[in-house]
Every structure is written in structure tokens, then in C-alpha cells.
Write an enzyme that holds these catalytic residues in place. Structure first.
Site, mmCIF file in Angstrom:
data_model
loop_
_atom_site.group_PDB
_atom_site.id
_atom_site.type_symbol
_atom_site.label_atom_id
_atom_site.label_comp_id
_atom_site.label_asym_id
_atom_site.label_seq_id
_atom_site.Cartn_x
_atom_site.Cartn_y
_atom_site.Cartn_z
ATOM 1 N N ASP A 83 5.535 4.564 -0.604
ATOM 2 C CA ASP A 83 5.043 3.317 -0.857
ATOM 3 C C ASP A 83 4.908 2.739 1.267
ATOM 4 O O ASP A 83 5.143 3.756 2.116
ATOM 5 C CB ASP A 83 6.530 1.882 -0.971
ATOM 6 C CG ASP A 83 6.868 1.072 -1.344
ATOM 7 O OD1 ASP A 83 5.103 0.327 -1.318
ATOM 8 O OD2 ASP A 83 7.314 -0.154 -0.798
ATOM 9 N N GLY A 197 11.391 -9.503 0.494
ATOM 10 C CA GLY A 197 12.363 -9.639 1.190
ATOM 11 C C GLY A 197 12.155 -9.303 2.548
ATOM 12 O O GLY A 197 11.590 -8.200 3.014
#
Ligand code: 13P
Length: 303
Positions: A83, A197
Site C-alpha cells: 500500500d 485516520g
């Protein structure tokens, strides 16, 4: 032995109107319970690590994550994804992104993501194309990002409602069309209202704002861009929005905070307790929030 690539699995999810959740691993002991949760819910999912997770958390590195994955993987329900490797990181520093992404391809990650979203459109296209050429030579699909999915940066976010109403930073459909054509990227991470987040030490335990998604913008993007789309910042989005987004072209959803915070809350007590919390949070995300239980039947066919 199933010979499908991650590209095949994503296309199958996209065409079936379902999605593949990707779970981030900022601490290596989180990986085993996430795999177990995917197996127990019969959900096809990705184990993921992003650069901030070995730089700022404790996942150690690309190689260590690969090795742990080999130890705990489920060949039917899981694959491994690299990622966010940003070209410019959340602190504004340039990254040797080709080295990180090249190592992942060499080791055998099943898919990778380059994040040039802090660059101009031209620079993002150039950097992404370079990664696509390298990864496709090794048969590995590439995800890239266009638009601004905020939240990883140090400071506080602007008020969420203002951000959403203004659509500031949302992915532009015409730019997305050009981006996909010119880079040959396999999947596109789009900005349509979600936020990441927080990951800075001071704010990483904060509760996330409940984000919404612009389904209108997703439709406008999908009308022009003929590749599966990816939703980042998948923790804590209003549930109706997420389910609707899956029906409108989102084929992969990244979830980090929703499983990291329960793990962190107990890691001071014991790793075993923290692992139990990560397991429960992953099951909850798959079953309750994303409604992706049994998705393996739609995505994993044969062998
Ligand atoms: P959250 O931590 O907000 O779930 O976002 C995860 C993510 O998008 C990782 O790429």
C-alpha cells in the site's frame, strides 16, 4: 493451484459488484489474526503494508512483512499488497519510491501502490507510468491515486463538513480519464469524501470523523474510467455510503484505523490480547460494516 493474478481477482470483484477489503498491518503480530478473520468469515481480502507503517509504526519493512505473510497466509482467502509508497511523503520529503516498489515486485507481492497524489498531474502521470512499466514487466498490477485523500499529514484536518460540501480535492473525472489512459494503471484510488485516520504520534488514537461519500462523483468517474476504483480511509465511513459505493465501482476498500486502534489499546497488556482485539475488529469490519462475508465464492474461482 490457482493461477489467477490480483488483476483477475479485482476485475471479478468489480464485475460482481462486490469489493476486496485491504487490511493494514502496522504491527507484524496483527497479520495472523487478520488472516484468521478472513478465513473464518470466508472473505477474500488483502494483507497490506504502507510505507508509514514501517517508518512510524512497527511493521519493520517490506521484506519482514513478506516473510510474515509467507508464514501465516491463506492461499484461498488472502493476497499481499504493498500500500502507499508515496513519491513525496506525509512530511513533505522525497522518497526513493522505485527502490521500495521494485523490492516488493522482486519478492513476490501480488500488487503494489504508488502514491503520487502530492505531485502535479503531469508529475503524477510520469511517476506512475514509470512504476507501471516496471511492475507490468514482472506481471504485477499497480494502483495509483489521483485527488487528495487527506489525513496522513501531521496537522488537524479542516472541518469535515466544509471539506465534503466544497468537494475540494475530489478526483476530477476528466483528469482521471487522462491519468488512466496515459499511465496504464490497473486500479485508481479516488478522492470522493473519505479521509485517512491520523497516524501522527499525537493524533493516532483520535476517533475518526464519520465520513460520507459522493456517489455522484463516483458515477461521473466510473463513466469515464474503465478500471476498478479503490476507496482509501475505509474505517468509520457511514455504512450506507460504503455499501452504495461498492455498487458504484469501488472494488477495493482500505481499512487501517478500525483494526489498529483496538490492537494498540491492548498491546501494552499483552500481544495475545491485542491480537484477539485485532481479530474481533477484522471480523466486525468484514461482517457488519462492509457486509463482505463469503465473498470468496464470488472472487476466487477454481483451483
Ligand atoms: P483508515 O486508517 O482511515 O482506515 O485508512 C486506511 C487506508 O486508506 C490505508 O491506505
Amino acid at each position: 493451484m490457482n493461477t489467477c493474478t490480483m488483476s483477475d481477482f479485482m476485475r471479478r470483484a468489480w464485475q460482481a459488484g462486490t469489493a476486496i477489503p485491504g487490511f493494514n498491518v502496522p504491527y507484524l503480530p496483527m497479520m495472523a489474526p487478520i488472516v484468521q478473520a478472513l478465513r473464518d468469515t470466508r472473505c477474500f481480502g488483502l494483507i497490506m503494508v504502507a510505507r508509514p507503517e514501517w517508518m512510524k509504526f512497527q511493521s519493520k519493512g517490506i521484506r519482514e512483512v513478506y516473510e510474515e505473510y509467507q508464514r501465516v497466509k491463506d492461499t484461498r482467502c488472502t493476497r499481499l499488497h504493498l500500500d502507499h509508497v508515496p513519491v513525496i511523503d506525509e512530511d513533505g520529503l522525497r522518497v526513493d519510491y522505485m527502490a521500495d516498489l521494485g523490492l516488493a515486485v522482486e519478492l513476490g507481492y501480488h500488487s503494489i501502490m504508488v502514491d503520487g497524489s502530492r505531485l502535479s498531474l503531469e508529475e503524477n502521470i510520469a511517476a506512475t507510468k514509470k512504476v507501471v512499466d516496471m511492475a507490468h514487466a514482472g506481471g504485477i498490477p499497480v494502483e495509483a491515486e489521483l485527488g487528495a485523500v487527506m489525513g496522513h499529514e501531521e496537522g488537524p484536518l479542516p472541518p469535515y463538513d466544509e471539506l465534503f460540501e466544497s468537494g475540494k480535492g475530489f478526483t476530477d473525472p476528466q483528469e482521471a480519464l487522462r491519468f488512466v489512459r496515459e499511465t496504464g494503471v490497473d486500479w485508481l484510488s479516488v478522492a470522493v469524501g473519505s479521509v485517512h485516520g491520523a497516524i501522527s504520534a499525537a493524533r493516532k488514537s483520535e476517533k475518526k470523523v464519520e465520513a460520507r461519500l459522493s456517489i455522484e462523483r463516483l458515477d461521473a468517474l466510473q463513466a469515464l474510467v474503465n478500471v476498478p476504483m479503490v476507496l482509501h480511509g475505509g474505517s468509520g465511513i457511514r455504512k450506507a455510503c460504503v455499501l452504495e459505493a461498492i455498487r458504484h465501482g469501488i472494488a477495493k476498500i482500505n481499512v487501517g484505523t478500525a483494526i489498529r486502534q483496538p490492537y494498540e489499546a491492548l498491546m501494552g497488556e499483552s500481544v495475545a490480547k491485542a491480537q484477539e482485539a485485532a481479530y474481533a475488529a477484522t471480523v466486525q469490519a468484514v461482517r457488519e460494516e462492509l457486509e463482505l462475508e463469503n465473498s470468496v465464492d464470488k472472487i476466487y474461482v477454481g483451483g
